[in-house]
Design a protein around this motif. Structure first.
Motif, PDB file in Angstrom:
ATOM      1  N   MET A   1       0.820  -1.216   0.000  1.00  0.00           N
ATOM      2  CA  MET A   1       0.000   0.000   0.000  1.00  0.00           C
ATOM      3  C   MET A   1       0.856   1.270   0.000  1.00  0.00           C
ATOM      4  N   ARG A   2       1.928   1.246  -0.789  1.00  0.00           N
ATOM      5  CA  ARG A   2       2.864   2.378  -0.764  1.00  0.00           C
ATOM      6  C   ARG A   2       2.237   3.669  -1.268  1.00  0.00           C
ATOM      7  N   ARG A   3       1.201   3.596  -2.085  1.00  0.00           N
ATOM      8  CA  ARG A   3       0.562   4.818  -2.564  1.00  0.00           C
ATOM      9  C   ARG A   3      -0.302   5.466  -1.492  1.00  0.00           C
ATOM     10  N   GLN A   4      -0.703   4.693  -0.485  1.00  0.00           N
ATOM     11  CA  GLN A   4      -1.542   5.236   0.582  1.00  0.00           C
ATOM     12  C   GLN A   4      -0.714   5.846   1.709  1.00  0.00           C
ATOM     13  N   TRP A   5       0.560   5.452   1.804  1.00  0.00           N
ATOM     14  CA  TRP A   5       1.414   5.978   2.861  1.00  0.00           C
ATOM     15  C   TRP A   5       2.232   7.154   2.346  1.00  0.00           C
ATOM     16  N   HIS A   6       2.289   8.228   3.137  1.00  0.00           N
ATOM     17  CA  HIS A   6       3.130   9.363   2.781  1.00  0.00           C
ATOM     18  C   HIS A   6       3.731   9.971   4.041  1.00  0.00           C
ATOM     19  N   THR A   7       4.824  10.682   3.860  1.00  0.00           N
ATOM     20  CA  THR A   7       5.555  11.269   4.981  1.00  0.00           C
ATOM     21  C   THR A   7       4.623  12.101   5.867  1.00  0.00           C
ATOM     22  N   GLY A   8       4.726  11.865   7.169  1.00  0.00           N
ATOM     23  CA  GLY A   8       3.924  12.617   8.126  1.00  0.00           C
ATOM     24  C   GLY A   8       2.800  11.828   8.759  1.00  0.00           C
ATOM     25  N   MET A   9       2.507  10.627   8.234  1.00  0.00           N
ATOM     26  CA  MET A   9       1.442   9.812   8.820  1.00  0.00           C
ATOM     27  C   MET A   9       1.971   9.068  10.039  1.00  0.00           C
ATOM     28  N   VAL A  10       1.114   8.902  11.050  1.00  0.00           N
ATOM     29  CA  VAL A  10       1.519   8.227  12.283  1.00  0.00           C
ATOM     30  C   VAL A  10       1.551   6.723  12.049  1.00  0.00           C
ATOM     31  N   LYS A  11       2.722   6.147  12.226  1.00  0.00           N
ATOM     32  CA  LYS A  11       2.879   4.695  12.101  1.00  0.00           C
ATOM     33  C   LYS A  11       2.600   3.999  13.435  1.00  0.00           C
ATOM     34  N   ALA A  12       2.939   4.659  14.532  1.00  0.00           N
ATOM     35  CA  ALA A  12       2.708   4.061  15.854  1.00  0.00           C
ATOM     36  C   ALA A  12       2.760   5.145  16.915  1.00  0.00           C
ATOM     37  N   VAL A  13       2.196   4.824  18.072  1.00  0.00           N
ATOM     38  CA  VAL A  13       2.308   5.678  19.253  1.00  0.00           C
ATOM     39  C   VAL A  13       2.953   4.869  20.366  1.00  0.00           C
ATOM     40  N   MET A  14       3.829   5.512  21.136  1.00  0.00           N
ATOM     41  CA  MET A  14       4.565   4.856  22.210  1.00  0.00           C
ATOM     42  C   MET A  14       4.265   5.563  23.528  1.00  0.00           C
ATOM     43  N   HIS A  15       3.732   4.816  24.489  1.00  0.00           N
ATOM     44  CA  HIS A  15       3.411   5.378  25.796  1.00  0.00           C
ATOM     45  C   HIS A  15       4.361   4.783  26.836  1.00  0.00           C
ATOM     46  N   PRO A  16       4.944   5.596  27.710  1.00  0.00           N
ATOM     47  CA  PRO A  16       5.929   5.098  28.676  1.00  0.00           C
ATOM     48  C   PRO A  16       5.306   4.161  29.703  1.00  0.00           C
ATOM     49  N   THR A  17       6.111   3.234  30.191  1.00  0.00           N
ATOM     50  CA  THR A  17       5.726   2.356  31.291  1.00  0.00           C
ATOM     51  C   THR A  17       6.563   2.738  32.512  1.00  0.00           C
ATOM     52  N   VAL A  18       6.419   1.963  33.586  1.00  0.00           N
ATOM     53  CA  VAL A  18       7.199   2.253  34.790  1.00  0.00           C
ATOM     54  C   VAL A  18       8.660   1.839  34.628  1.00  0.00           C
ATOM     55  N   PHE A  19       8.979   1.114  33.563  1.00  0.00           N
ATOM     56  CA  PHE A  19      10.339   0.650  33.338  1.00  0.00           C
ATOM     57  C   PHE A  19      11.089   1.617  32.425  1.00  0.00           C
ATOM     58  N   THR A  20      12.362   1.786  32.676  1.00  0.00           N
ATOM     59  CA  THR A  20      13.186   2.706  31.901  1.00  0.00           C
ATOM     60  C   THR A  20      13.308   2.233  30.456  1.00  0.00           C
TER      61      THR A  20
END
Length: 376
Positions: free
Chosen positions: A304-323
């Motif tokens: 789906m390379r035509r649907q993806w373009h620079t600036g789209m969110v690929k993932a979100v990362m939320h911190p845990t209690v571990f470093t």
């Protein structure tokens, strides 16, 4: 950290939070990890019993198919269902019995477009047979893949069928079946190690909600490793942050965050029956102002390379209690969301490992030394 005016930072954080809201979980996994919770059999008393912490077992001693469906209905017209299943009652020359009837061939498979009352469903059925069992010179072992429309418990019509000898298990081992429904059409892929597209056909029109899952034919004894249902809901595309290479370059040029910057695909350890790599991505890690990060797509998509373009969110990362450890909500190549026990870790600040334990897979990225990139 790169300092921004307070209003700008608040706007940026709001945009990142909106991205998290946009990525509503649309994929449901049913495996031994969660005890196959969320699956229910259509016949009272028939249950999936978890064995050895790896798969669930179900023996169908009735003369009718037993459906094991996701309890959550599919609300989207376009969706994907994947089942990895084995039928132990698939040995050459054997006869199996159920309710006083004898069966020389049994089958199992994937069910989709099922009605809650069992009045209709479509099954992708797998069955094995020999062409000339007692003649070693001419005998061949075949796997038949059939798309069958069922109504009122009976076969209404065979929508498509194919036989295959390579890339599948021809006896009682696991095969993976993937059914992708889009625009009223069905595409079926099957394989024991790698999925191969085998069939395409039109589906009967249905009204109201539908359910998906797996199915065990009469006299079959099945093992189920997983059932995955992915919906393509209305808000299926990750949020476009509006970030460009120019704005990312400007941000990273002054950032003091050790993780912010460009990261490129390094390697992977994946089970190809569970995960298909969507591309060798280059991504940007952007701090969200709340100790987390957004993985922003830059380049490298193959699927789906035509649907993806620079600036789209690929993932979100939320911190845990571990470093240096984060919970992750990942958007796959087809915009399906994977967030079932997904987590990320940093190694020496130079390697980002994304781990998908339910899918028995890992993808790693390495930090790129340059702080700026140009359009390829």
């Amino acid at each position: 950290m790169h300092k921004q005016p307070l209003i700008s930072r608040l706007v940026a954080v709001a945009a990142m939070l909106a991205a998290a809201v946009a990525l509503v979980a649309a994929t449901r996994y049913h495996t031994a990890v969660n005890g196959f919770g969320g699956l229910r059999a259509s016949v009272p008393g028939c249950t999936l019993a978890v064995r050895h912490g790896q798969w669930a077992a179900l023996s169908n001693a009735t003369p009718a198919p037993v459906l094991v469906l996701d309890t959550v209905p599919v609300r989207s017209a376009d969706y994907r269902c994947q089942v990895r299943i084995a039928n132990l009652h698939s040995k050459p020359g054997k006869t199996y019995h159920a309710a006083g009837r004898a069966y020389k061939s049994t089958w199992s498979g994937l069910a989709l477009n099922a009605a809650p009352d069992g009045s209709r469903w479509v099954a992708v059925e797998l069955s094995c047979a020999n062409t000339d069992l007692h003649n070693d010179a001419t005998d061949r072992r075949l796997l038949t893949v059939s798309v069958v429309n069922h109504r009122s418990g009976c076969v209404d019509s065979v929508l498509a069928s194919a036989t295959v000898t390579d890339g599948v298990d021809l006896y009682d081992g696991f095969n993976c079946i993937e059914a992708e429904v889009q625009g009223g059409s069905l595409a079926v892929s099957v394989g024991n190690r790698r999925l191969s597209r085998l069939l395409e056909c039109r589906l009967p029109d249905v009204q109201g909600g539908v359910w998906a899952g797996c199915i065990a034919g009469p006299a079959s004894s099945v093992q189920v490793e997983r059932v995955v249902v992915s919906e393509k809901a209305g808000q299926e595309r990750p949020l476009d942050t509006g970030l460009t290479l120019d704005s990312l370059n400007s941000r990273f040029a002054v950032s003091t965050d050790p993780y912010e910057g460009y990261w490129q695909y390094l390697d992977r350890e994946t089970d190809d029956t569970r995960v298909r790599l969507g591309g060798r991505y280059v991504v940007a890690l952007v701090a969200d102002g709340a100790d987390g990060y957004r993985i922003v797509y830059v380049s490298g998509a193959q699927a789906m390379r035509r649907q993806w373009h620079t600036g789209m969110v690929k993932a979100v990362m939320h911190p845990t209690v571990f470093t240096a450890n984060y919970r992750v909500r990942w958007s796959d190549a087809a915009f399906g969301v994977i967030d079932d026990d997904v987590f990320a870790t940093f190694e020496s600040g130079a390697i980002l490992s994304l781990k998908f334990p339910v899918l028995k897979s890992q993808i790693r990225f390495s930090k790129m030394p340059q702080r700026t990139l140009t359009q390829p």
